[in-house]
Design an enzyme around this catalytic site. Structure first.
Site, PDB file in Angstrom:
ATOM      1  N   ASP A  86      24.590  35.755  32.855  1.00 43.19           N
ATOM      2  CA  ASP A  86      23.749  36.118  31.711  1.00 43.19           C
ATOM      3  C   ASP A  86      23.872  35.106  30.574  1.00 43.19           C
ATOM      4  OD1 ASP A  86      22.872  38.403  32.974  1.00 43.19           O
ATOM      5  OD2 ASP A  86      24.271  39.750  31.963  1.00 43.19           O
ATOM      6  N   ASP A 141      36.613  38.717  36.607  1.00 45.75           N
ATOM      7  CA  ASP A 141      36.170  38.169  35.326  1.00 45.75           C
ATOM      8  C   ASP A 141      36.405  36.671  35.314  1.00 45.75           C
ATOM      9  OD1 ASP A 141      35.346  40.602  34.404  1.00 45.75           O
ATOM     10  OD2 ASP A 141      37.135  40.999  33.197  1.00 45.75           O
ATOM     11  N   ASP A 143      37.974  34.576  33.496  1.00 49.71           N
ATOM     12  CA  ASP A 143      39.248  33.967  33.128  1.00 49.71           C
ATOM     13  C   ASP A 143      40.368  34.245  34.125  1.00 49.71           C
ATOM     14  OD1 ASP A 143      38.864  36.605  32.323  1.00 49.71           O
ATOM     15  OD2 ASP A 143      40.389  36.495  30.760  1.00 49.71           O
ATOM     16  N   ASP A 235      34.400  49.887  33.631  1.00 48.76           N
ATOM     17  CA  ASP A 235      35.359  49.923  34.732  1.00 48.76           C
ATOM     18  C   ASP A 235      36.162  51.220  34.735  1.00 48.76           C
ATOM     19  OD1 ASP A 235      36.536  49.268  32.329  1.00 48.76           O
ATOM     20  OD2 ASP A 235      37.464  47.418  33.022  1.00 48.76           O
TER      21      ASP A 235
END
Length: 488
Positions: A86, A141, A143, A235
């Site tokens: 996105d 994710d 990172d 989540d």
């Protein structure tokens, strides 16, 4: 009016006592249920798996994550890599080039771009499901850096038990030694995964999915109602709904997936704001379904206790605000905090247990030198997190604000955040706590340590924010072209 303030103060102290007693019970269950889990049989057949990588302006770390997923010890023809991108910056072109290179090498890849960020991360994950037909979906994710054996080790658990809908790993750390803030967060994160998650899993209680480093059954996601963006912690929301629907979540502490810890206080504040808001939104949304479900009594109690994990901070802040007027009225003499102090030994013992488990006795002693930083930063962020909790309780729906990832040198990154307006309120609370301590010194001295800790905590957080502001101004005075080039 005075009686009302006394009642509010006493109720705050009692609520804190109940929550901390729950933490002590978690620690007891961790010690009581500490036993090795039998390994499932080796995989004979490997099913297709889709790996979803939700991205939004991750130019610093996106290529590193994609490379890690491409290095999975898993057949390429059974692996689909989805970049749910996105982004509206250089990340788009970086990811496109990286995926094109992988596709040329025989990987199956998808670069999924949406017209808008509707639903934020939850919306991106749901969109990805519409572009694949895999029964198993891994999520990372930007990172995080999963190890090559991640899929084989997590899929073993899922395939060994059809009732398990989620298999998730333990977070590790890529930059734990970067500064005092990252070292303090490491202590907190380790305790959550090593003690809390393990105790909940072994006891058969509900455990949250932590957003990354896990594999889901698609049928579990669909049976639970799919990804929803009506909270900021999609989540936690989905994982609890899945377990309420009868699915089990399995935690694998032996599978470690290292990730980046926010090295900037402003970034950490933004992360904590999102987590505090989302966690409290889930409390509003899920408390009634949990209490009316067929779960056992302890399952319900510990699920609600977990959803209340950010409530202690506004309770403690409210007690701080009430202390001066109650002291001046000599209305605190009969309200002793000694029992709360005794129960309050549970969290430090949890920190010790987690560090001993991961690093041994010597390592635990070294790591516990970071406990003062965790204490002061945690107390200093009570205003930041309390505002988020109050907003969620009032039904406010703030936008999803990502935690920036820096890879290295946050000071030189265009993703670095500026200091928020809470700085001035933190300075005001520092002065208020000092005033309260001066009153306590004259009227009820046993309260002085508690009040001085808060004064010092707000002073440390405010000073840290001011230092970051100065650091960013120095960095912004330099040419930006070199910084952007380095981030890319």
């Amino acid at each position: 009016m005075l009686t009302l303030l006394q009642i509010i103060y006493a109720l705050c102290a009692l609520s804190l006592g109940f929550y901390t007693a729950g933490q002590a019970f978690l620690l007891w269950r961790y010690w009581r249920s500490h036993r090795p889990t039998a390994a499932p049989p080796p995989l004979q057949q490997l099913p297709p798996v889709t790996v979803q990588l939700p991205l939004y302006n991750e130019a610093n770390v996106a290529d590193r994550l994609i490379d890690a997923v491409a290095a999975f010890d898993y057949p390429r023809d059974k692996l689909l890599i989805q970049a749910l991108d996105d982004s509206d910056d250089l990340t788009v072109s970086l990811v496109a080039r990286k995926l094109a290179d992988l596709e040329a090498r025989g990987y199956r890849v998808q670069h999924i771009r949406r017209a808008d960020r509707a639903g934020f991360k939850a919306g991106a994950l749901a969109e990805g499901l519409r572009h694949c037909d895999s029964e198993y979906v891994a999520i990372f994710d930007a990172d995080f850096l999963p190890p090559p054996a991640f899929l084989r080790r997590t899929m073993q658990r899922l395939l060994a038990d059809p009732a398990v809908g989620i298999a998730q790993s333990r977070w590790g750390h890529l930059n734990a030694e970067e500064n005092s803030l990252t070292r303090a967060q490491r202590l907190s994160i380790d305790t959550h995964f090593v003690v809390e998650q393990a105790a909940r899993n072994r006891s058969g209680w509900l455990i949250p999915f932590n957003g990354t480093g896990g594999v889901w059954r698609r049928s579990c996601i669909e049976d639970a109602g799919g990804w929803s963006a009506d909270t900021l912690t999609e989540d936690l929301d989905l994982s609890y709904r899945a377990q309420l629907a009868g699915w089990r979540s399995h935690f694998l502490p032996e599978v470690e997936v290292p990730g980046e810890i926010p090295p900037q206080l402003a970034a950490y504040k933004q992360q904590q704001t999102r987590w505090a808001t989302g966690n409290t939104q889930c409390l509003r949304k899920l408390a009634r379904p949990i209490l009316s479900s067929n779960l056992g009594a302890w399952q319900k109690i510990m699920a609600i206790q977990h959803l209340c994990q950010y409530l202690p901070q506004p309770l403690m802040l409210l007690m701080l605000l009430l202390t001066p007027p109650l002291l001046q009225a000599e209305a605190l003499a009969g309200l002793s905090l000694a029992p709360l102090g005794i129960i309050g030994l549970a969290p430090p013992l949890m920190y010790i247990a987690s560090q001993t488990r991961l690093y041994g006795n010597r390592g635990a002693l070294n790591m516990l030198s970071d406990f003062p930083a965790l204490l002061f930063i945690g107390a200093g962020l009570s205003l930041n997190n309390s505002l988020a909790v109050f907003a969620a309780l009032l039904g406010c729906k703030p936008p999803f604000r990502r935690t920036p990832k820096f890879k290295r040198g946050w000071e030189r990154s265009p993703y670095a955040l500026s200091t928020g307006l809470t700085l001035w309120l933190e300075l005001a609370l520092m002065g208020y706590a000092l005033w309260a301590a001066s009153l306590a010194w004259a009227l009820q001295r046993e309260l002085c340590p508690y009040l001085l800790i808060y004064a010092l905590s707000f002073a440390i957080v405010a000073a840290w924010s001011l230092r970051e502001t100065w650091t960013l101004r120095l960095a912004q005075s330099r040419p930006r072209a070199a910084e952007i080039s380095e981030a890319v």
